[in-house]
Write an enzyme that holds these catalytic residues in place. Structure first.
Site, PDB file in Angstrom:
ATOM      1  N   HIS A 105       0.704  -1.198   0.085  1.00 17.54           N
ATOM      2  CA  HIS A 105       0.176   0.024   0.089  1.00 17.54           C
ATOM      3  C   HIS A 105       0.846   1.436   0.035  1.00 17.54           C
ATOM      4  O   HIS A 105       0.457   2.382   0.694  1.00 17.54           O
ATOM      5  CB  HIS A 105      -0.926   0.061   1.176  1.00 17.54           C
ATOM      6  CG  HIS A 105      -2.149  -1.048   1.170  1.00 17.54           C
ATOM      7  ND1 HIS A 105      -2.401  -1.485   0.030  1.00 17.54           N
ATOM      8  CD2 HIS A 105      -2.842  -1.777   2.120  1.00 17.54           C
ATOM      9  CE1 HIS A 105      -3.564  -2.294   0.302  1.00 17.54           C
ATOM     10  NE2 HIS A 105      -3.617  -2.698   1.699  1.00 17.54           N
ATOM     11  N   HIS A 178      -9.204   1.873   1.220  1.00 17.91           N
ATOM     12  CA  HIS A 178      -9.525   0.737   2.105  1.00 17.91           C
ATOM     13  C   HIS A 178     -10.273   0.878   2.946  1.00 17.91           C
ATOM     14  O   HIS A 178     -10.081   0.446   4.388  1.00 17.91           O
ATOM     15  CB  HIS A 178      -7.859   0.481   2.658  1.00 17.91           C
ATOM     16  CG  HIS A 178      -7.616  -0.824   2.869  1.00 17.91           C
ATOM     17  ND1 HIS A 178      -8.227  -1.795   3.506  1.00 17.91           N
ATOM     18  CD2 HIS A 178      -6.210  -1.381   2.598  1.00 17.91           C
ATOM     19  CE1 HIS A 178      -7.630  -2.860   3.543  1.00 17.91           C
ATOM     20  NE2 HIS A 178      -6.527  -2.672   3.027  1.00 17.91           N
ATOM     21  N   GLU A 313     -11.371  -3.885  -2.697  1.00 17.92           N
ATOM     22  CA  GLU A 313     -10.276  -2.784  -2.912  1.00 17.92           C
ATOM     23  C   GLU A 313     -10.243  -2.892  -4.549  1.00 17.92           C
ATOM     24  O   GLU A 313      -9.559  -3.883  -5.065  1.00 17.92           O
ATOM     25  CB  GLU A 313      -9.229  -2.914  -2.473  1.00 17.92           C
ATOM     26  CG  GLU A 313      -9.295  -2.776  -0.861  1.00 17.92           C
ATOM     27  CD  GLU A 313      -8.141  -3.743  -0.086  1.00 17.92           C
ATOM     28  OE1 GLU A 313      -6.883  -3.025  -0.414  1.00 17.92           O
ATOM     29  OE2 GLU A 313      -8.571  -4.566   0.534  1.00 17.92           O
TER      30      GLU A 313
END
Length: 348
Positions: A105, A178, A313
């Site tokens: 991420h 997220h 996601e």
């Protein structure tokens, strides 16, 4: 409709984070913070017309500090890059490691740690637009990246998320949100009875640290087969190696078709809430909050528990910069990248 703003807290360097409250049609209300471009609360009416907050989160700003992606915009690259390394134009780019030997991420100092600039626009479809600059070399990524993320409450009851980016050098860019959803509105309720359908006939095969091998696997007839709706709990603990390693689902689904289309639909039978996921991205990661690190406390003041939320996601596949067969292109100077995802809510 009017947009209200209030103080959320203060960062260690003295900067102030804000909360922006957008009231939309059909009882849809969004509370977002500029810290991490984060969905803090999302109120959605149930089948009785009673609004409930359908995302997990925390009561205070400091609880979001550190390696906490809840509700945040994540990047530069959502999901994992294997060995925290990729090559571009003959040069190796080592990245910050925050998931064993991998980058996750965007790294430990990714978008979820940034205080974004915010601009609100009220009206029939209220909108909050966040913008940020990621400097050359941040977390190891090349080029200076300019990013905007717009959250809009649409008149037909959706939360629309629009991402765009430009860069002065070629660089990977794979933004997503997220949010941890619990459509019951009860952050302590398990999600086992929530039914889910994903329009994907394949998943990416991965190693035990969730890095793709480059092979796509069919889902038909197995525990990852969501081509027809089924309760999340039905196969969440199936006798499958990766499911056992993860303690539930943490899989990238390769969505059928191209363009802006319906990727998935979740339904929570007790509340009657339905959430459709629409996007133009090729993949969607299903994560079922398999572990709640201590000490995470929810907005209800209680300790967060595993399997009380799911994430969907929208994204490029994990490790795409290192997988030439995956649908992906580096962001290049003079050519903006834009993508759109909608979470559409209704009742049944």
């Amino acid at each position: 409709m009017p947009i209200s703003v209030k103080t959320f807290g203060t960062l260690p360097d003295g900067r102030e984070a804000k909360l922006y409250i957008l009231e939309g049609p059909k009882g849809l209300t969004l509370e977002a913070t500029d810290y991490g471009c984060r969905v803090h609360r999302l109120w959605v009416a149930d089948k009785l017309g009673t609004p409930g907050d359908v995302v997990l989160g925390h009561r205070t700003l400091p609880e979001y500090f550190g390696a906490n992606f809840q509700g945040a915009a994540v990047g530069r690259y959502a999901n994992r890059i294997g060995n925290a390394l990729f090559h571009l134009e003959g040069k190796a780019y080592p990245l910050a490691k925050n998931d064993g030997e991998n980058s996750l991420h965007g790294g430990p100092g990714g978008f979820h740690q940034v205080l974004w600039q915010a601009k609100a626009q009220d009206g029939e479809e209220p909108q909050i637009t966040f913008s940020a600059e990621s400097p050359e070399g941040e977390e190891g990524f090349p080029g200076r990246l300019s990013v905007t993320v717009a959250y809009t409450l649409t008149k037909d009851g959706a939360l629309r998320m629009e991402y765009s980016g430009t860069a002065d050098k070629p660089t990977p860019f794979n933004p997503t949100n997220h949010s941890f959803f619990n459509l019951s509105g009860n952050p302590q309720a398990k999600i086992f009875d929530t039914t889910l359908q994903i329009h994907a006939g394949q998943v990416t095969e991965v190693t035990d640290d969730l890095i793709p091998t480059g092979t796509l696997l069919p889902v038909q007839g197995g525990p990852l087969d969501f081509t027809s709706p089924k309760p999340l709990g039905q196969d969440m603990f199936a006798d499958d190696h990766l499911i056992q390693v993860c303690g539930g689902f943490d899989h990238n689904f390769c969505v059928d078709g191209e363009g802006f289309r319906k990727l998935a639909e979740a339904f929570e039978p007790e509340s009657g809430r339905v959430m459709e996921v629409w996007s133009d991205m090729p993949g969607v990661q299903l994560y079922t909050f398999n572990k709640a690190p201590e000490p995470l406390t929810g907005k209800d003041g209680k300790a967060m528990e595993p399997h009380t939320a799911f994430c969907l996601e929208t994204q490029f596949y994990p490790d795409s910069p290192n997988q030439p067969g995956f649908p992906f292109a580096f962001l290049t100077p003079g050519k903006a990248f834009a993508t759109k995802t909608e979470y559409r809510f209704s009742i049944r």
